[in-house]
Design a protein around this motif. Structure first.
Motif, short mmCIF file in Angstrom:
data_model
loop_
_atom_site.label_atom_id
_atom_site.label_comp_id
_atom_site.label_asym_id
_atom_site.label_seq_id
_atom_site.Cartn_x
_atom_site.Cartn_y
_atom_site.Cartn_z
N GLN A 2 -41.45 -13.63 -0.75
CA GLN A 2 -41.01 -13.67 0.65
C GLN A 2 -41.98 -12.94 1.59
O GLN A 2 -42.31 -13.47 2.64
CB GLN A 2 -39.59 -13.12 0.80
N VAL A 4 -45.14 -12.44 1.27
CA VAL A 4 -46.38 -13.23 1.37
C VAL A 4 -46.16 -14.43 2.28
O VAL A 4 -46.97 -14.73 3.15
CB VAL A 4 -46.85 -13.67 -0.03
N ARG A 5 -45.03 -15.11 2.08
CA ARG A 5 -44.70 -16.27 2.92
C ARG A 5 -44.59 -15.87 4.40
O ARG A 5 -45.11 -16.56 5.27
CB ARG A 5 -43.40 -16.89 2.44
N ARG A 7 -45.97 -13.29 5.88
CA ARG A 7 -47.30 -12.91 6.38
C ARG A 7 -48.14 -14.15 6.69
O ARG A 7 -48.80 -14.22 7.73
CB ARG A 7 -48.01 -12.01 5.37
N LEU A 8 -48.09 -15.15 5.81
CA LEU A 8 -48.85 -16.38 6.03
C LEU A 8 -48.30 -17.17 7.22
O LEU A 8 -49.07 -17.74 8.00
CB LEU A 8 -48.85 -17.24 4.77
N SER A 9 -47.01 -17.18 7.37
CA SER A 9 -46.40 -17.87 8.50
C SER A 9 -46.81 -17.21 9.82
O SER A 9 -47.15 -17.90 10.79
CB SER A 9 -44.88 -17.87 8.36
N ALA A 11 -49.52 -15.45 10.33
CA ALA A 11 -50.95 -15.72 10.53
C ALA A 11 -51.15 -17.13 11.08
O ALA A 11 -51.99 -17.35 11.96
CB ALA A 11 -51.71 -15.54 9.22
N GLY A 12 -50.39 -18.08 10.56
CA GLY A 12 -50.48 -19.45 11.06
C GLY A 12 -50.06 -19.54 12.52
O GLY A 12 -50.70 -20.25 13.31
N ARG A 14 -50.22 -17.14 14.75
CA ARG A 14 -51.26 -16.51 15.57
C ARG A 14 -52.45 -17.46 15.75
O ARG A 14 -53.01 -17.57 16.85
CB ARG A 14 -51.72 -15.19 14.96
#
Length: 75
Positions: A2, A4-5, A7-9, A11-12, A14
């Motif tokens: 969760q 990681v998900r 954080r990636l979301s 970043a996407g 941004r």
């Protein structure tokens, strides 16, 4: 998984916001509109993203789409 998900979301989101800002600065209205929609769909609870999308719809003269989108958000 969760964290990681999330954080990636983030970043996407941004990255899409930077792309949207660049498109608007370059006067690429239709591309900016498509990017704003992607950003709002990514996180429908992001009020600023949804507001940007609504504003670009209005500026593009897509009042029918704006009305349908607002109705869907209010349901």
């Amino acid at each position: 998984l969760q964290p990681v998900r999330a954080r990636l979301s983030a970043a996407g989101a941004r990255a899409l916001q930077r792309l949207l800002d660049a498109q608007q600065s370059a006067g690429l209205g239709r591309r900016a509109l498509a990017t704003a929609k992607r950003l709002a769909v990514l996180d429908p609870w992001d009020e600023a993203a949804v507001r940007q999308w609504m504003t670009l719809l209005a500026l593009d003269g897509q009042h029918g789409e704006l009305s349908r989108t607002l109705d869907a958000l209010l349901d």
